[in-house]
Design a protein around this motif. Structure first.
Motif: not given
Lengths: 338, 338
Positions: A249-250, A257-258, A263-265, A280-282
């Motif tokens: 998922l991640v 997308k960069k 965001f996740f980093m 994050a879930a969104d």
């Protein structure tokens, strides 16, 4: 598809497995054996032993069931061992809706209880000799279990490593989940083949059925790790996101997308607020990641069914009901909510 | 008695075992396998594989050696697994003169490396098939290893429990050290019997030789745990006293005099000063505890030799040198300084 057949046989098999394991995992010191039984007693899906029992009966009929129950018990004990040790490593407080073994008994007893369970995973197949298995068969069963246990450790190693790096792609993820989850489900179906005295071709096909089912199962697990209902999964909400797990998922979202990657980093480096976790879930939904993962799981499910079809074509099914249960077990792997 | 024969064969066997284990314990992820090899690479006495190799050659001649080396490697891997996990539980910083696995790699990697080694202890015997072992033989070997691994966990359980209670007597202690140490040395000698295709009577006698040698070995270990030279043992000075271990040395002394019991009960509750630890060591000498433990170890050594004599009487020794090495290995167990 409904789980009519599965529901019917699982009622019987759940009781069977639980009573066998309770009889087998007995001894002293009492505290150690209590710790070893803690998680097992809390239930669980028993997917692996179901697969062993259903595949053995499907190919070997009722006579192979008496042996298969020991291999099935061994696999379930091994699975629970790995959960007990994983929970220590991940510092997880809850599993199956109850506090984890190390939370109740402390890390030392959880570690040792895991080691004891590990030993029993290798002792248990020998009990099949009383039910007519010969030593060659048991030897093969134990080797399959040993191979599975090695892969579980390697898979858990990759899982820990992946938490600390972004140098992970889908291929790495698939390798990791095969080792960590797929391999033991592969072993479970192979054991059914061994118990039913199937030939190498059948055992191989059963193994592939198990491997694909296991991959589908783990992808679904990763989906439930973000979108699952904690009441049903028995695990904390957004568990995997809080822990920084690089699930498909991640990985998919961050490859699209960069700004999602950024965001996740950022999310995975610090203490995440509840809003950030929800965001994050969104993103996972918006990026198409959820859909992608569901498709991927579905593909593996279809592959698993294909392997069963290949077996069916050979015209060697001895028990149609158990064979149907194997199909339903594969479907359950991707359609479950817990 | 000198160790002339032992020194001669051990030179060869040490290299053999080390090279086999290095070849076997290979894979990915690299970090996990490095952690798994950390303690093994630091050397060690290799008592267990030596016993497997010497007993197999003594009874089966050179031809059984090619198979026995895999069983010997499995036993050594299993032994090292148990040390890695024990060191986590005991929070020990040093072993074999180097930092323990969890000190270097952290607890999670040490735990997982132990699990990986555990798996290899069960995979390794299967390699003997390439060297002429049949599946029935391997099946028996694996069962002996599984039985040993279960007992190690039970023994470690008692060991931890005994740290917290004074309701322990000599009988409890002997049961605990049998499970924790004796059982795997018993397994090692049995494996030599299995590799040499010996009959059940011989395997049983070999097992008893191993059991008695193991008991003697552990009592000596407990003596070295108090009186050993840290430079030689690789462990901290007075290690067992600082940890509150209820070894035979402590149990005997505290059963002799009320004031000694009170002294140790107080000693084991708090942070001990160096003077108190030294006084404890003095009491162990003064009470006759040291002498008693040495006698006890000697008795087990004699029992071990008796079992070898029973085997000798049967006139079936194929290799005198290896048989002599078994005697010297038993003697080494009680006369070593490390």
């Amino acid at each position: 598809m409904s789980y009519e057949t599965l529901n019917k046989i699982s009622e019987k098999y759940l009781l069977l497995i639980d009573s066998y394991i309770s009889d087998i995992l007995k001894g002293e010191p009492e505290l150690l054996y209590k710790a070893a039984m803690h998680l097992i007693k809390a239930g669980g899906k028993r997917l692996r032993p179901m697969i062993t029992l259903a595949s053995s009966k499907a190919l070997g009929g009722a006579t192979s069931e008496a042996k298969a129950v020991y291999y099935a018990s061994a696999v379930e004990i091994l699975h629970n061992f790995s959960l007990v040790h994983d929970d220590i490593m991940d510092n997880d407080d809850f599993r199956r809706g109850i506090p984890t073994v190390h939370k109740v008994y402390g890390i030392n007893w959880a570690l040792l209880a895991g080691d004891l369970m590990f030993s029993y995973a290798f002792l248990t197949p020998y009990l099949a000799i009383k039910s007519g298995a010969n030593e060659k068969e048991v030897s093969r069963a134990v080797e399959v279990i040993a191979e599975g246990s090695k892969k579980i450790a390697e898979g858990q190693g990759y899982d820990i490593l992946f938490e600390k790096t972004w140098d992970v792609d889908e291929k790495d993820y698939l390798k990791m989940i095969y080792l960590k989850t797929g391999a033991l489900i592969e072993a479970s179906s192979k054991l059914g083949g061994i118990a039913s005295n199937s030939n190498d071709e059948i055992i191989e096909l059963l193994g592939e059925y198990g491997r694909f089912t296991g991959l589908a199962f783990q992808i679904k697990d990763d989906i439930l790790g973000v979108f699952g209902d904690p009441e049903k999964t028995g695990k904390p909400v957004y568990n995997d996101l809080r822990r920084g797990k690089k699930t498909i998922l991640v990985l998919y979202a961050t490859s699209r997308k960069k700004e999602w990657k950024e965001f996740f980093m950022k999310l995975f480096t610090g203490n995440q607020s509840d809003e950030e976790i929800k965001e994050a879930a969104d993103i996972i939904k918006e990026s198409g990641s959820l859909k992608y993962a569901e498709e991927l799981a579905k593909n593996y499910y279809n592959n698993a069914l294909e392997k069963l079809n290949s077996i069916e074509t050979l015209g060697i099914i001895k028990d149609e009901e158990s064979f149907k249960a194997l199909k339903e077990l594969a479907e359950f792997s991707i359609n479950r909510d817990k």
